[in-house]
Write an enzyme that holds these catalytic residues in place. Sequence first.
Site, mmCIF file in Angstrom:
data_model
loop_
_atom_site.group_PDB
_atom_site.id
_atom_site.type_symbol
_atom_site.label_atom_id
_atom_site.label_comp_id
_atom_site.label_asym_id
_atom_site.label_seq_id
_atom_site.Cartn_x
_atom_site.Cartn_y
_atom_site.Cartn_z
ATOM 1 C CE LYS A 57 -4.093 2.316 1.428
ATOM 2 N NZ LYS A 57 -5.393 2.157 1.150
ATOM 3 C CG ASP A 71 -6.445 0.710 5.341
ATOM 4 O OD1 ASP A 71 -7.245 0.730 6.235
ATOM 5 O OD2 ASP A 71 -6.788 1.553 4.416
ATOM 6 C CD GLU A 130 -6.340 -1.224 0.130
ATOM 7 O OE1 GLU A 130 -7.093 -0.237 0.570
ATOM 8 O OE2 GLU A 130 -5.819 -2.365 1.037
ATOM 9 N N GLY A 131 -4.612 0.515 -3.611
ATOM 10 C CA GLY A 131 -4.462 2.012 -4.067
ATOM 11 C C GLY A 131 -5.242 2.794 -2.804
ATOM 12 C CB ALA A 132 -5.140 5.852 -1.639
ATOM 13 N NE ARG A 191 -26.495 -5.526 1.204
ATOM 14 C CZ ARG A 191 -27.732 -6.024 2.020
ATOM 15 N NH1 ARG A 191 -27.745 -7.242 1.970
ATOM 16 N NH2 ARG A 191 -28.197 -5.215 2.728
#
Length: 247
Positions: A57, A71, A130-132, A191
């Site tokens: 990340k 995260d 993982e992006g932001a 969801r």
Amino acid sequence: MADRTPESLPADPFAESEDKPFQIFVTGTDTGVGKTQASCALLSLLADEGLRPQGFKPYESGCKPLSAPADTLAMRAAARSELPVDVLCPHRFRAPLAPGVAARRLGKEPDWNTTLAAWERLRHGPVVVEGAGGLFVPIDSRRDIIDLIAALQLPVLLVARAGLGTLNHTALSLRALAERGLTVRAVLLSRSTPARDPSERDNRLLLEERHGLRVLGPVPFLRDPRRRHAAFRAALRPLLPHRAQGR
């Protein structure tokens, strides 16, 4: 985009092979759609197979303290990694803002070469990046998340809300990725609230028909973190290497 079913699509050039590590970039149509939960689920599945993955990340905001980016630490735990936080997340900011905005407030410019150097250390093995936020969240004064994806040349898992609005938001994200020639492995619907949404009944099928790609989920809303994690794992298992899917 042309209407194509997933079965009619050409072979995925990024699909896992025996001599190629599993690598994917997890991005979203928005913030708070479940990117980190999806990343942790993938990392835990890979770790279960003894593949020794890493979670990367490169930019994380809202870090209180800077030494404990939530995260990144969740991804590291899911991967069962022992690498230092500085390698897994080289750019960390306290303010809960887009990384580029948080850096600007500090009068700083995140060093792009630091990002690439951290990636160089990880890119030879299984990795989930993982992006932001979404694709056009700024990470420095000139680049957005989509520029990071293009630089790393990784296939994408696009995480989207399961309910009303996702057809528009997902289509816009897919169009932006296609314009840059970036490959999308799948869309994952999730969801994020317990509220019932009648649009969920149609969204998965419509996205598959309109865009000719694999749509996974929707992952149900579950308050118990362990059950929620298990639901993400179940939804994402089809993305694993074939040799690992049946275990």
